[in-house]
Design an enzyme around this catalytic site. Structure first.
Site, PDB file in Angstrom:
ATOM      1  N   ASN A  90       0.806  -1.224   0.000  1.00 46.02           N
ATOM      2  CA  ASN A  90       0.000   0.000   0.000  1.00 46.02           C
ATOM      3  C   ASN A  90       0.841   1.276   0.000  1.00 46.02           C
ATOM      4  OD1 ASN A  90      -2.526   1.641   0.698  1.00 46.02           O
ATOM      5  ND2 ASN A  90      -1.252   1.994   2.513  1.00 46.02           N
ATOM      6  N   TYR A 155       3.567   8.474 -11.829  1.00 47.96           N
ATOM      7  CA  TYR A 155       2.618   7.741 -10.985  1.00 47.96           C
ATOM      8  C   TYR A 155       1.763   6.773 -11.817  1.00 47.96           C
ATOM      9  CZ  TYR A 155      -1.077   7.271  -7.384  1.00 47.96           C
ATOM     10  OH  TYR A 155      -1.976   6.801  -6.450  1.00 47.96           O
ATOM     11  N   LYS A 159       1.722   2.786 -11.220  1.00 50.16           N
ATOM     12  CA  LYS A 159       0.479   2.127 -10.826  1.00 50.16           C
ATOM     13  C   LYS A 159       0.030   1.068 -11.835  1.00 50.16           C
ATOM     14  CE  LYS A 159      -0.372   3.629  -6.767  1.00 50.16           C
ATOM     15  NZ  LYS A 159       0.010   2.669  -5.711  1.00 50.16           N
ATOM     16  N   ALA A 188      -9.742   8.951   0.975  1.00 48.34           N
ATOM     17  CA  ALA A 188      -9.081  10.102   1.591  1.00 48.34           C
ATOM     18  C   ALA A 188      -7.792   9.643   2.251  1.00 48.34           C
ATOM     19  CB  ALA A 188     -10.013  10.710   2.620  1.00 48.34           C
ATOM     20  N   TYR A 452       9.271  -8.330 -16.795  1.00 53.27           N
ATOM     21  CA  TYR A 452       8.930  -7.857 -18.137  1.00 53.27           C
ATOM     22  C   TYR A 452       7.479  -7.368 -18.193  1.00 53.27           C
ATOM     23  CZ  TYR A 452       8.593  -8.260 -23.293  1.00 53.27           C
ATOM     24  OH  TYR A 452       8.411  -8.029 -24.633  1.00 53.27           O
TER      25      TYR A 452
END
Length: 614
Positions: A90, A155, A159, A188, A452
């Protein structure tokens, strides 16, 4: 409330657990009987969560190691509790900036914490999971990773890498009862507080995400290994890949960018879609492609006169096929390769056919040097084809950190550095075309290719973000997943397949996408092989919205599992941006149950709890 899903005897490691989502996960698992390792670089925040857990009668310790030192993170679980069975990756950071102004440090830090951190912690937990034939891994993606997002090239790449990572881990873990799930939470946190209004933050409690995570981590819960979910504000939906039927061209010398232009609308037509789940789910177009009549050509033809094209990894295979095609169509070609011999050989081939080319012998990571060669030799640059790659296939158990780093560096960082070097030039001249290289392994995951698939998936959303940021400057960026017989695939393909899937049958699509003839298509993903091309996009279920004013439990999540994983009920959508993805989630803010219903629930639960005691 009946605690039907107990985590007694399980040890959960939660990274980035000092606040926000990580804290909510820690508290929920602890309340259900698990031992929790609360990892956060902020010692005070981690200790506070541990104190809260202990006050409520739970069991927890704090760990302040960096997530990139996964061995230390996991060792703290072994030392304190004798094992580890659930890992929630996380931890994350944001370093948002427009691509033109993004620094290498900002790019590298985000990749390091999100991707290398998840790799490192998972790698350390993996042997324990294998030995005990049980493990649950949650990787945290985000809507920016799924759809790409303006100002988040770093980012988005990080992700999406975690989705590729998840899909490959799922394949490797299946026989050991190790599951990996990717979630895109909207909640939040200290990270989102800077970009959301107070009212939005109130509706996006982390407590609406944690119950889903608990449900899929329980030994008796659903096991959606390798799958992707968006979760937030009481709303849950699943995502999967959807691919157009695509179209086929005859694979001869009439297969050119001009031929591609004429049939492009067939590539992007989703009226008869497929839903592939693995690299083997491909339509085999070759028989059809060889029997077709010659391909008609657009007039005027698609050409590259006075345009300079940079191709990385162009000393052989796909890169060479691209270089020869561009030169044939009038372009100045910069042939980049780490192999001096390869780069010079391709330049000689081009020149002996009357074309113009220059070698740039260096790593694709040296984007500035490659662009300097283009400017010094030809006075400009208009097209970048980021194609350089390496393979270091190995099972996750045996993969070394070096093998992981090398593949991430060459594919992702090389693509980033070249795009970064051409970007200010493209912006200034209000023209640029970029094609980057993903792979079906990056889309669907594959055994023995966690490195990969992660690198390739990252390139996908990196490119989607460039699509958003470049549009107003007429910089169009697309990503392809080619299947072609190259030095890289020869090691794993039979010879007749290598011959049939010639790199020459990929080049015309790349040519069209990087030409002036393409004025619209940007930020899209295409799968290509043997004269066939199709577009691949996300499809999302209609999902399910739980009441926004009621406590959500893992049991609630399981009770609606068949609803929010149903792609066939006529409610599925195709969000293409983070904002579109958020619409349904924000729509659930107004989904509230009456006070009376809430009271009834409380009374009913109390009654059940009393019965259970008697």
């Amino acid at each position: 409330m009946i605690m039907s899903l107990s985590f007694k005897g399980q040890t959960v490691v939660v990274t980035g657990a000092g606040g926000g989502l990580g804290r909510a996960y820690s508290l929920l698992f602890a309340s259900r009987g698990a031992n929790v390792v609360v990892n956060d670089f902020n010692a005070e925040a981690a200790q506070k969560v541990v104190d809260d857990i202990k006050k409520a009668g739970g069991s927890a310790i704090a760990n302040t190691s960096s997530v990139t030192d996964g061995a230390a993170v996991i060792q703290s679980a072994i030392s304190a509790f004798g094992g580890v069975s659930i890992l929630i990756n996380n931890a994350g950071i944001l370093r948002d900036r427009g691509f033109k102004n993004m620094t290498d440090a900002e790019f590298d830090q985000v990749i390091s914490v999100h991707v290398k951190g998840a790799f490192s912690c998972t790698k350390a937990a993996w042997p324990h999971f294998r030995n005990q034939k049980f493990g649950r891994i949650i990787n945290t993606t985000s809507s920016a990773g799924i759809y790409g997002n303006f100002g988040q090239a770093n980012y988005s790449a990080a992700k999406m890498a975690l989705i590729g990572f998840t899909k490959s881990l799922a394949r490797e873990g299946a026989k050991y009862n190790i599951s990996a799930v990717a979630i895109a939470p909207v909640a939040a946190s200290a990270m989102t507080a800077t970009i959301m209004s107070p009212e939005m933050l109130a509706n996006l409690k982390p407590e609406f995400v944690a119950p889903f995570v608990a449900a899929v981590c329980h030994p008796d819960g659903p096991d959606p290994s390798g799958r992707v979910f968006e979760v937030g504000a009481g709303f849950i939906a699943e995502l999967r890949w959807e691919r157009s039927k695509g179209t086929v061209w005859k694979t001869d010398d009439t297969f050119t960018p001009s031929a591609v232009k004429l049939k492009w609308s067939e590539v992007t037509d989703f009226s008869d879609p497929r839903h592939p789940e693995s690299v083997s789910d491909v339509d085999s177009p070759l028989e059809l492609a060889s029997t077709m009549p010659p391909n008609p050509q657009s007039a005027p033809p698609v050409r590259f006169d006075n345009k300079t094209v940079i191709i990385t990894g162009a000393g052989a295979g796909l890169g060479r096929a691209y270089a020869l095609m561009y030169a044939r169509l009038g372009a100045n070609v910069v042939v980049n390769d780490v192999s001096e011999k390869g780069a010079h050989a391709v330049c000689s081939e081009i020149k002996s056919a009357g074309g113009k080319a220059v070698p740039a012998v260096c790593s694709a990571e040296d984007g500035e040097a490659i662009v300097k060669t283009a400017l010094d030799t030809f006075g400009g640059v208009h097209v970048l084809v980021a194609n350089a790659g390496v393979l270091r296939d190995r099972s996750f158990t045996a993969m070394s950190e070096q093998e992981w780093d090398l593949v991430m560096t060459v594919h992702l960082r090389g693509t980033y550095k070249c795009a970064k070097a051409v970007w200010p030039i493209f912006q200034k001249q209000k023209y640029g075309r970029i094609v980057t290289t993903c792979s079906q392994v990056g889309i669907y995951g594959n055994f023995g290719q966690t490195n990969y698939s992660s690198a390739k998936a990252a390139i996908m959303s990196f490119t989607k973000t460039l699509g958003f940021e470049g549009r107003k400057y007429n910089i169009l960026s697309n990503v392809i997943a080619p299947s072609a017989g190259t030095a890289m695939t020869m090691t794993v393909w039979p010879q007749e397949m290598v011959d049939a899937y010639k790199p020459d049958y990929i080049a015309p699509i790349v040519g069209y996408l990087t030409s002036e003839a393409n004025t619209e298509t940007t930020g899209q993903l295409f799968e290509i092989s043997g004269g066939w091309a199709a577009q691949t996009r996300w499809q999302r279920t209609g999902g399910y919205g739980f009441p926004a004013n009621k406590v959500l439990t893992p049991e609630d999540v399981i009770s609606k599992w068949d609803v929010f994983t149903n792609f066939d009920d006529g409610r599925a959508t195709h969000p293409a941006t983070s904002a579109e993805g958020m619409q349904q989630i924000m729509g659930n803010f107004e989904n509230k149950v009456s006070v009376m219903e809430t009271v009834k629930d409380v009374v009913r639960d109390a009654g059940k709890a009393l019965k259970a005691k008697l």
